[in-house]
Design an enzyme around this catalytic site. Structure first.
Site, short mmCIF file in Angstrom:
data_model
loop_
_atom_site.label_atom_id
_atom_site.label_comp_id
_atom_site.label_asym_id
_atom_site.label_seq_id
_atom_site.Cartn_x
_atom_site.Cartn_y
_atom_site.Cartn_z
N SER A 132 0.88 -1.18 0.00
CA SER A 132 0.00 0.00 0.00
C SER A 132 0.90 1.22 0.00
O SER A 132 2.07 1.13 0.41
CB SER A 132 -0.85 0.02 1.27
OG SER A 132 -1.43 1.29 1.47
N TYR A 145 -1.84 -0.48 10.36
CA TYR A 145 -1.85 -0.81 8.93
C TYR A 145 -0.54 -0.35 8.27
O TYR A 145 0.09 -1.10 7.52
CB TYR A 145 -3.06 -0.15 8.27
CG TYR A 145 -3.28 -0.52 6.82
CD1 TYR A 145 -3.79 -1.76 6.45
CD2 TYR A 145 -3.00 0.40 5.80
CE1 TYR A 145 -4.01 -2.09 5.12
CE2 TYR A 145 -3.22 0.08 4.47
CZ TYR A 145 -3.72 -1.16 4.13
OH TYR A 145 -3.93 -1.48 2.80
N1 LIG Z 1 -8.62 -0.86 -1.52
C1 LIG Z 1 -7.61 -0.02 -1.30
O1 LIG Z 1 -7.79 1.22 -1.31
C2 LIG Z 1 -6.23 -0.58 -1.08
C3 LIG Z 1 -5.15 0.32 -1.11
C4 LIG Z 1 -3.88 -0.16 -0.91
C5 LIG Z 1 -3.67 -1.50 -0.66
N2 LIG Z 1 -4.73 -2.36 -0.61
C6 LIG Z 1 -4.46 -3.77 -0.33
O2 LIG Z 1 -5.01 -4.56 -1.37
C7 LIG Z 1 -5.26 -5.87 -0.87
C8 LIG Z 1 -6.65 -6.33 -1.30
O3 LIG Z 1 -7.60 -5.53 -0.64
P1 LIG Z 1 -8.99 -5.07 -1.28
O4 LIG Z 1 -8.95 -3.60 -1.35
O5 LIG Z 1 -9.29 -5.86 -2.49
O6 LIG Z 1 -9.94 -5.44 -0.05
P2 LIG Z 1 -11.27 -6.27 0.13
O7 LIG Z 1 -12.22 -6.00 -0.99
O8 LIG Z 1 -11.73 -5.98 1.52
O9 LIG Z 1 -10.78 -7.80 0.02
C9 LIG Z 1 -9.99 -8.35 1.04
C10 LIG Z 1 -9.80 -9.83 0.76
O10 LIG Z 1 -8.99 -10.40 1.81
C11 LIG Z 1 -9.65 -11.57 2.29
N3 LIG Z 1 -9.34 -11.81 3.70
C12 LIG Z 1 -9.43 -10.93 4.73
N4 LIG Z 1 -9.14 -11.54 5.89
C13 LIG Z 1 -8.85 -12.84 5.59
C14 LIG Z 1 -8.50 -13.97 6.36
N5 LIG Z 1 -8.37 -13.91 7.70
N6 LIG Z 1 -8.29 -15.15 5.73
C15 LIG Z 1 -8.43 -15.24 4.38
N7 LIG Z 1 -8.75 -14.18 3.59
C16 LIG Z 1 -8.97 -13.00 4.20
C17 LIG Z 1 -11.14 -11.30 2.07
O11 LIG Z 1 -11.85 -12.50 1.92
P3 LIG Z 1 -12.83 -13.20 3.01
O12 LIG Z 1 -13.51 -12.12 3.78
O13 LIG Z 1 -13.73 -14.04 2.15
O14 LIG Z 1 -11.92 -14.03 3.84
C18 LIG Z 1 -11.11 -10.59 0.74
O15 LIG Z 1 -11.08 -11.53 -0.32
C19 LIG Z 1 -5.07 -5.79 0.65
O16 LIG Z 1 -3.79 -6.31 1.00
C20 LIG Z 1 -5.11 -4.30 0.93
O17 LIG Z 1 -4.39 -3.94 2.08
C21 LIG Z 1 -6.01 -1.92 -0.83
#
Ligand SMILES: NC(=O)c1ccc[n+]([C@@H]2O[C@H](COP(=O)([O-])OP(=O)(O)OC[C@H]3O[C@@H](n4cnc5c(N)ncnc54)[C@H](OP(=O)(O)O)[C@@H]3O)[C@@H](O)[C@H]2O)c1
Length: 247
Positions: A132, A145
């Site tokens: 991130s 975070y």
């Molecule tokens: N969105 C942003 O603005 C942003 C910015 C920078 C970085 N990121 C990073 O991008 C990555 C993906 O995030 P996203 O934005 O796509 O978020 P998201 O839509 O909330 O998806 C998060 C994913 O992680 C899984 N997950 C969470 N806890 C888990 C656990 N204990 N065991 C297994 N799976 C788990 C969730 O699946 P289940 O709930 O089905 O387990 C879901 O598939 C993350 O690492 C996040 O930090 C996001």
């Protein structure tokens, strides 16, 4: 490396957001894609659409994770699962610290430990870590975070050292704001998150992140794309605070 050099991929956090789109892309490239998250229903839908192999498991359960991966030779690992909880160090609760460490750091370390020795033995592999902008810039908000993503940033570089001399590539993708469920999970209210974080903003889409991953993985085999920072055009990191006090 042409995608055809790789046979098998593992994508964590695959049930929604960035991970689900990455699964679709890699499946289209002809890889056998293992998709990991907790939500079995969503993974089954994804499997029907893409042909991926679903693994409904909590990534923080190391023995379950180890069991799921037994016998799978992963050529491309996408460490994408992540959680964000509110609170700086003055306000965060115990759960916020424990969960973010467990999902964002501990599980990533265990997965690399489980998968990378096979890559080294086969002299072939690619690890993509989604960190991130919080990993490399300081701004107000979620201190834990930031700390966890900073660990992923350092790990990504360190893995290159550990894999020295082998044909293993490591890519850190460092996104700004992406339109996913992450803020809805943080607030416990998807609609409120949409209003606060997405309405009126030109955020990134998961497809933008998948594009970058496709580029890094599809690059020629002598090219390691190490660190990719992707932000919405209207989001700018940085800034400097200087509180004026005379007492
Ligand atoms: N969105 C942003 O603005 C942003 C910015 C920078 C970085 N990121 C990073 O991008 C990555 C993906 O995030 P996203 O934005 O796509 O978020 P998201 O839509 O909330 O998806 C998060 C994913 O992680 C899984 N997950 C969470 N806890 C888990 C656990 N204990 N065991 C297994 N799976 C788990 C969730 O699946 P289940 O709930 O089905 O387990 C879901 O598939 C993350 O690492 C996040 O930090 C996001």
């Amino acid at each position: 490396m042409p995608f055809s050099d790789y046979k098998t991929a593992l994508v964590t956090g695959a049930s929604t957001g960035i991970g689900a789109v990455v699964v679709e892309r890699l499946a289209k490239q002809g890889l056998e894609v293992h998709a990991l998250a907790r939500d079995a229903g969503r993974l089954d839908d994804l499997a029907r659409r893409t042909g991926c192999v679903p693994h409904a498991v909590d990534i923080t359960d190391t023995s379950a994770l180890t069991g799921e991966l037994h016998g799978v030779d992963v050529d491309l690992l996408v460490n994408n699962a992540g959680v964000s909880r509110s609170g700086n160090i003055l306000t965060a609760d115990e759960f916020a610290i424990d969960e973010q460490i467990a999902v964002n750091v501990q599980a990533v370390l265990h997965l690399v430990r489980l998968v990378m020795p096979g890559m080294v033995a086969r002299d072939l592999g690619h690890i993509v870590n989604i960190s991130s902008i919080a990993a490399v810039y300081n701004f107000g908000g979620n201190t834990i975070y930031h700390a966890t993503k900073s660990a992923v940033h350092t790990l990504s570089r360190q893995l290159r050292v550990d894999a020295y001399g082998r044909r293993i590539r490591v890519t850190e993708i460092c996104p700004g704001r992406v339109e996913t469920e992450i803020f809805g999970r943080l607030l416990g209210d998807m609609e409120e998150a949409r209003r606060q974080y997405y309405d009126g903003y030109e955020s990134l889409k998961p497809e933008d992140i998948a594009d970058a991953i496709e580029y890094a993985v599809g690059s020629p085999r002598h090219v390691n794309i190490g660190h990719v920072e992707i932000l919405p055009t209207f989001q700018v990191p940085g800034g400097l605070n200087f509180e004026r006090r005379t007492d």
